[in-house]
Design a protein around this motif. Structure first.
Motif, PDB file in Angstrom:
ATOM      1  N   VAL A 102       2.389  30.872   3.051  1.00 21.16           N
ATOM      2  CA  VAL A 102       2.534  31.031   4.493  1.00 21.16           C
ATOM      3  C   VAL A 102       1.249  30.578   5.166  1.00 21.16           C
ATOM      4  N   ALA A 103       1.365  30.186   6.417  1.00 21.48           N
ATOM      5  CA  ALA A 103       0.191  29.750   7.162  1.00 21.48           C
ATOM      6  C   ALA A 103      -0.727  30.939   7.434  1.00 21.48           C
ATOM      7  N   ALA A 104      -2.007  30.650   7.543  1.00 23.86           N
ATOM      8  CA  ALA A 104      -2.997  31.675   7.874  1.00 23.86           C
ATOM      9  C   ALA A 104      -4.122  31.023   8.662  1.00 23.86           C
ATOM     10  N   GLY A 105      -4.726  31.784   9.550  1.00 26.49           N
ATOM     11  CA  GLY A 105      -5.762  31.225  10.411  1.00 26.49           C
ATOM     12  C   GLY A 105      -7.132  31.781  10.125  1.00 26.49           C
ATOM     13  N   GLY A 106      -7.933  31.898  11.175  1.00 31.55           N
ATOM     14  CA  GLY A 106      -9.266  32.450  11.043  1.00 31.55           C
ATOM     15  C   GLY A 106      -9.211  33.951  10.823  1.00 31.55           C
ATOM     16  N   LEU A 107     -10.203  34.479  10.159  1.00 33.80           N
ATOM     17  CA  LEU A 107     -10.223  35.902   9.822  1.00 33.80           C
ATOM     18  C   LEU A 107     -10.116  36.786  11.067  1.00 33.80           C
ATOM     19  N   THR A 108     -10.846  36.436  12.113  1.00 33.64           N
ATOM     20  CA  THR A 108     -10.839  37.264  13.321  1.00 33.64           C
ATOM     21  C   THR A 108      -9.643  36.974  14.223  1.00 33.64           C
ATOM     22  N   GLN A 109      -8.843  35.979  13.850  1.00 34.09           N
ATOM     23  CA  GLN A 109      -7.640  35.654  14.619  1.00 34.09           C
ATOM     24  C   GLN A 109      -6.413  36.412  14.097  1.00 34.09           C
ATOM     25  N   MET A 110      -6.534  37.057  12.959  1.00 37.01           N
ATOM     26  CA  MET A 110      -5.403  37.712  12.316  1.00 37.01           C
ATOM     27  C   MET A 110      -5.593  39.227  12.347  1.00 37.01           C
ATOM     28  N   ASP A 111      -4.484  39.942  12.545  1.00 38.49           N
ATOM     29  CA  ASP A 111      -4.583  41.392  12.412  1.00 38.49           C
ATOM     30  C   ASP A 111      -4.507  41.758  10.929  1.00 38.49           C
ATOM     31  N   GLU A 112      -4.745  43.005  10.612  1.00 36.10           N
ATOM     32  CA  GLU A 112      -4.853  43.406   9.211  1.00 36.10           C
ATOM     33  C   GLU A 112      -3.534  43.210   8.463  1.00 36.10           C
ATOM     34  N   ASP A 113      -2.422  43.507   9.101  1.00 36.29           N
ATOM     35  CA  ASP A 113      -1.132  43.341   8.423  1.00 36.29           C
ATOM     36  C   ASP A 113      -0.877  41.879   8.061  1.00 36.29           C
ATOM     37  N   ALA A 114      -1.174  40.964   8.995  1.00 35.10           N
ATOM     38  CA  ALA A 114      -0.990  39.540   8.729  1.00 35.10           C
ATOM     39  C   ALA A 114      -1.922  39.063   7.622  1.00 35.10           C
TER      40      ALA A 114
END
Length: 252
Positions: A102-114
């Motif tokens: 799955v796609a993933a972004g920057g660490l601070t752009q994602m919440d903990e669940d994502a």
């Protein structure tokens, strides 16, 4: 007198082999599954969406044989269940393509669940899939891990995805050394930009089509051609890593 058998290398045939493919319902995974089925390989695939699974199986069965299931590889028990089902359907297997991501972004752009979900699918499920495959595959077998050029092209919006794919790159090289003497070849494929729903929402369909036409983006079938090359090498050799990028895309 010259032994002419030593003057060339014979390709290993694909016909009659059996393959399990994670994430085989869309994009790169589906292209690989269709390619293999068309070469006489029986395939077993999985994905998230029943509609995508039905569409992929229609394409696979138009050229060969295969089946699959809808599952959630973020759940470790479902990784095991998928390999159980694939092994039962195929009657054993000697090819594993670990591709689901799955796609993933920057660490601070994602919440903990994502963040937890991305790690579960893109890293934990990769290692668990490799673990199941290593204990079940018949030699001489092939394990192909689909990584990403993102492991090497680093940016502030790619920290999670790049970190995971860098881990997969190191894991695959070490695993090749571990499993090679046991009759399993391990290869890593690192694609550049490939047209798929992984590009949403930044690159919508119309822009993807334009980039593919301009040869600035690859199709899943281009990656499948690279996988075919890996799988048909003589059993004494292994292509450890292959990077496939668009010819005309600057800066990649």
């Amino acid at each position: 007198m010259t032994d002419h058998a030593d003057l060339h290398t014979s390709a290993r045939p694909l016909k009659g082999r059996r393959a399990i493919i994670t994430g085989g319902t869309t994009g790169i995974g589906r292209a690989i599954a269709v390619m293999l089925a068309g070469q006489g390989v029986s395939v077993y695939i999985c994905g998230h969406d029943a509609g995508h699974l039905e569409d992929a199986l229609t394409q696979i069965r138009a050229v060969g044989t295969g089946d699959g299931m809808v599952t959630e590889l973020a759940d470790p028990d479902k990784v095991r269940a998928f390999f159980d089902a694939g092994e039962a359907y195929l009657g054993g297997f000697d090819i594993t393509v670990i591709n689901a991501a799955v796609a993933a972004g920057g660490l601070t752009q994602m919440d903990e669940d994502a963040l937890r979900y991305a790690i579960a699918v893109n890293f934990t499920a990769y290692l668990l899939s490799a673990h199941h495959a290593a204990h079940r595959m018949t030699p001489i077998g092939d394990m192909v891990l689909i990584g990403s050029l993102s492991a090497h092209i680093l940016g502030p919006s790619s920290t999670v995805y790049a970190g995971i794919k860098s881990g997969i790159a190191g894991f695959s090289e070490a695993l090749r050394r571990e499993l090679g003497p046991k009759g399993i070849r391990v290869s890593l494929v690192e694609p550049g930009k490939v047209g798929s729903n992984m590009q949403y929402p930044d690159v919508p369909d119309d822009k993807q089509r334009a980039m593919i036409a301009a040869e600035q983006m690859l199709r899943g079938e281009d990656i499948a051609a690279g996988v075919e090359f890996l799988l048909t090498q003589p059993t004494r050799s292994v292509i450890q890593q292959i990077v496939i990028v668009p010819r005309a895309l600057e800066g990649e």
